[in-house]
Design a protein around this motif. Structure first.
Motif, PDB file in Angstrom:
ATOM      1  N   VAL A 261     -13.152 -35.163  50.345  1.00 21.02           N
ATOM      2  CA  VAL A 261     -14.339 -35.161  51.135  1.00 21.02           C
ATOM      3  C   VAL A 261     -15.148 -34.312  50.765  1.00 21.02           C
ATOM      4  O   VAL A 261     -14.999 -33.119  50.324  1.00 21.02           O
ATOM      5  N   GLY A 262     -16.798 -34.542  50.825  1.00 20.84           N
ATOM      6  CA  GLY A 262     -17.728 -33.612  50.360  1.00 20.84           C
ATOM      7  C   GLY A 262     -18.674 -33.716  51.631  1.00 20.84           C
ATOM      8  O   GLY A 262     -19.049 -34.799  52.530  1.00 20.84           O
ATOM      9  N   ALA A 263     -19.566 -32.741  51.672  1.00 21.30           N
ATOM     10  CA  ALA A 263     -20.640 -32.546  52.655  1.00 21.30           C
ATOM     11  C   ALA A 263     -21.802 -32.851  52.006  1.00 21.30           C
ATOM     12  O   ALA A 263     -21.967 -32.882  50.692  1.00 21.30           O
ATOM     13  N   GLN A 264     -22.931 -33.195  52.783  1.00 24.42           N
ATOM     14  CA  GLN A 264     -24.199 -33.557  52.267  1.00 24.42           C
ATOM     15  C   GLN A 264     -25.258 -32.474  52.126  1.00 24.42           C
ATOM     16  O   GLN A 264     -26.275 -32.830  51.345  1.00 24.42           O
ATOM     17  N   THR A 265     -24.893 -31.195  52.374  1.00 21.31           N
ATOM     18  CA  THR A 265     -25.792 -30.119  52.273  1.00 21.31           C
ATOM     19  C   THR A 265     -25.093 -28.905  52.897  1.00 21.31           C
ATOM     20  O   THR A 265     -24.159 -29.221  53.493  1.00 21.31           O
TER      21      THR A 265
ATOM     22  N   LEU B 178     -17.427 -22.154  56.586  1.00 18.68           N
ATOM     23  CA  LEU B 178     -16.912 -23.147  57.617  1.00 18.68           C
ATOM     24  C   LEU B 178     -16.543 -24.523  56.681  1.00 18.68           C
ATOM     25  O   LEU B 178     -15.471 -25.045  56.727  1.00 18.68           O
ATOM     26  N   LEU B 179     -17.343 -24.912  55.746  1.00 18.50           N
ATOM     27  CA  LEU B 179     -16.875 -26.040  54.931  1.00 18.50           C
ATOM     28  C   LEU B 179     -15.653 -25.743  54.170  1.00 18.50           C
ATOM     29  O   LEU B 179     -14.732 -26.581  54.191  1.00 18.50           O
ATOM     30  N   GLU B 180     -15.454 -24.402  53.630  1.00 22.32           N
ATOM     31  CA  GLU B 180     -14.006 -24.063  52.926  1.00 22.32           C
ATOM     32  C   GLU B 180     -13.081 -24.016  53.899  1.00 22.32           C
ATOM     33  O   GLU B 180     -11.995 -24.414  53.704  1.00 22.32           O
ATOM     34  N   SER B 181     -13.260 -23.702  55.119  1.00 21.33           N
ATOM     35  CA  SER B 181     -12.375 -23.583  56.102  1.00 21.33           C
ATOM     36  C   SER B 181     -11.651 -24.974  56.604  1.00 21.33           C
ATOM     37  O   SER B 181     -10.396 -24.693  57.070  1.00 21.33           O
TER      38      SER B 181
ATOM     39  N   TYR C 278     -16.145 -30.859  48.185  1.00 13.26           N
ATOM     40  CA  TYR C 278     -17.533 -31.053  47.342  1.00 13.26           C
ATOM     41  C   TYR C 278     -18.646 -30.897  48.284  1.00 13.26           C
ATOM     42  O   TYR C 278     -18.336 -31.142  49.480  1.00 13.26           O
ATOM     43  N   VAL C 279     -19.894 -30.669  47.814  1.00 13.63           N
ATOM     44  CA  VAL C 279     -21.035 -30.704  48.746  1.00 13.63           C
ATOM     45  C   VAL C 279     -22.323 -31.061  47.706  1.00 13.63           C
ATOM     46  O   VAL C 279     -22.475 -30.770  46.295  1.00 13.63           O
ATOM     47  N   VAL C 280     -22.932 -32.026  48.229  1.00 16.04           N
ATOM     48  CA  VAL C 280     -24.239 -32.415  47.699  1.00 16.04           C
ATOM     49  C   VAL C 280     -25.268 -31.594  47.935  1.00 16.04           C
ATOM     50  O   VAL C 280     -25.556 -31.058  48.914  1.00 16.04           O
ATOM     51  N   LEU C 281     -26.035 -31.249  46.606  1.00 21.21           N
ATOM     52  CA  LEU C 281     -26.976 -30.051  46.903  1.00 21.21           C
ATOM     53  C   LEU C 281     -28.273 -30.755  46.146  1.00 21.21           C
ATOM     54  O   LEU C 281     -28.550 -31.177  45.030  1.00 21.21           O
TER      55      LEU C 281
END
Length: 252
Positions: free
Chosen positions: A60-64, A81-84, A89-92
């Motif tokens: 699962v990834g975040a969008q920003t 927070l995303l790591e926790s 993944y994260v789209v940048l």
């Protein structure tokens, strides 16, 4: 051999129930991560729900995200927070973030450094407008984006980074760059990385194509020498369509 990566960018779509149904539909069918990395990038309020239900071969990834740990930034989401919550993944630097929220190359560079600090894999988006493409200045324009985004990164970080080449004129329009056009630009991006680092680093880094990718054109795109996967919008919203894309990547 670079392992292909298919990442679905759901954008501002799917309710919690719809997202969970998607996960249940693909978890047992998605190919092994030994052969392809399969990722879905969702809206931030449902990320934890998806992480808790992701199978062994789906991530699962975040969008920003923001480039600071915390602060008075209403509506933003932080890397810690995303790591926790287990996001990986994260789209940048997506063109929509650049256009609608005024993200600059400097912002994107800061975010990439922040992602690596917290063990997140950045998917860096670069791409040109139709005006730039028609003017014949695509390669120098994207070179500037890449050089600015990668400033200060080490070779191991570059090898872990994913770049998504998304011509802005092909996102959500139904238009797709020909496979040769996409491959030529992606090869040029790899050449920029070679110039900044070295051949080994550039050859290890994965570069996706994005821009109206769908099951009907994924085989041709993935047959190209330098295209290592896809960042997919609308075609990633349907479970069967997403599965078709990741299964096509296995054949690469």
């Amino acid at each position: 051999m670079r392992k292909p990566i298919i990442a679905g960018n759901w954008k501002m779509n799917k309710s919690r129930d719809e997202a969970l149904q998607f996960i249940y539909n693909v978890n047992m069918k998605v190919p092994s991560s030994e052969f392809v990395d399969s990722v879905v990038c969702a809206q931030s309020p449902i990320l934890r729900d998806l992480v808790k239900r992701q199978g062994d071969s789906l991530r699962v990834g975040a969008q920003t995200m923001h480039y600071l740990d915390n602060g008075a930034f209403t509506g933003e989401i932080s890397a810690p927070l995303l790591e926790s919550i287990g996001v990986t993944y994260v789209v940048l630097g997506h063109s929509e973030r650049r256009a609608y929220y005024n993200e600059t190359d400097t912002d994107v560079n800061k975010k990439i450094h922040q992602a690596f600090r917290y063990g997140l894999t950045p998917i860096l988006c670069v791409g040109e407008s139709l005006e730039i493409r028609e003017a014949g200045t695509t390669d120098p324009y994207i070179k500037d984006q890449v050089v600015a985004a990668l400033k200060g990164l080490g070779t191991e970080q570059i090898k872990a980074l994913v770049i998504a080449y998304e011509p802005i004129w092909a996102i959500g329009t139904g238009k797709t760059a020909t496979s040769e056009m996409a491959n030529d630009t992606i090869r040029a991006i790899r050449g920029v990385v070679k110039g900044l680092y070295n051949d080994e680093t550039a050859e290890a880094m994965r570069i996706q194509y994005g821009g109206s990718v769908k099951p009907a054109n994924i085989d041709e795109l993935l047959s190209m020498s330098d295209i290592d996967g896809a960042l997919v919008g609308g075609a990633s919203l349907d479970a069967e369509s997403f599965l078709a894309l990741v299964n096509a990547a296995v054949k690469k």
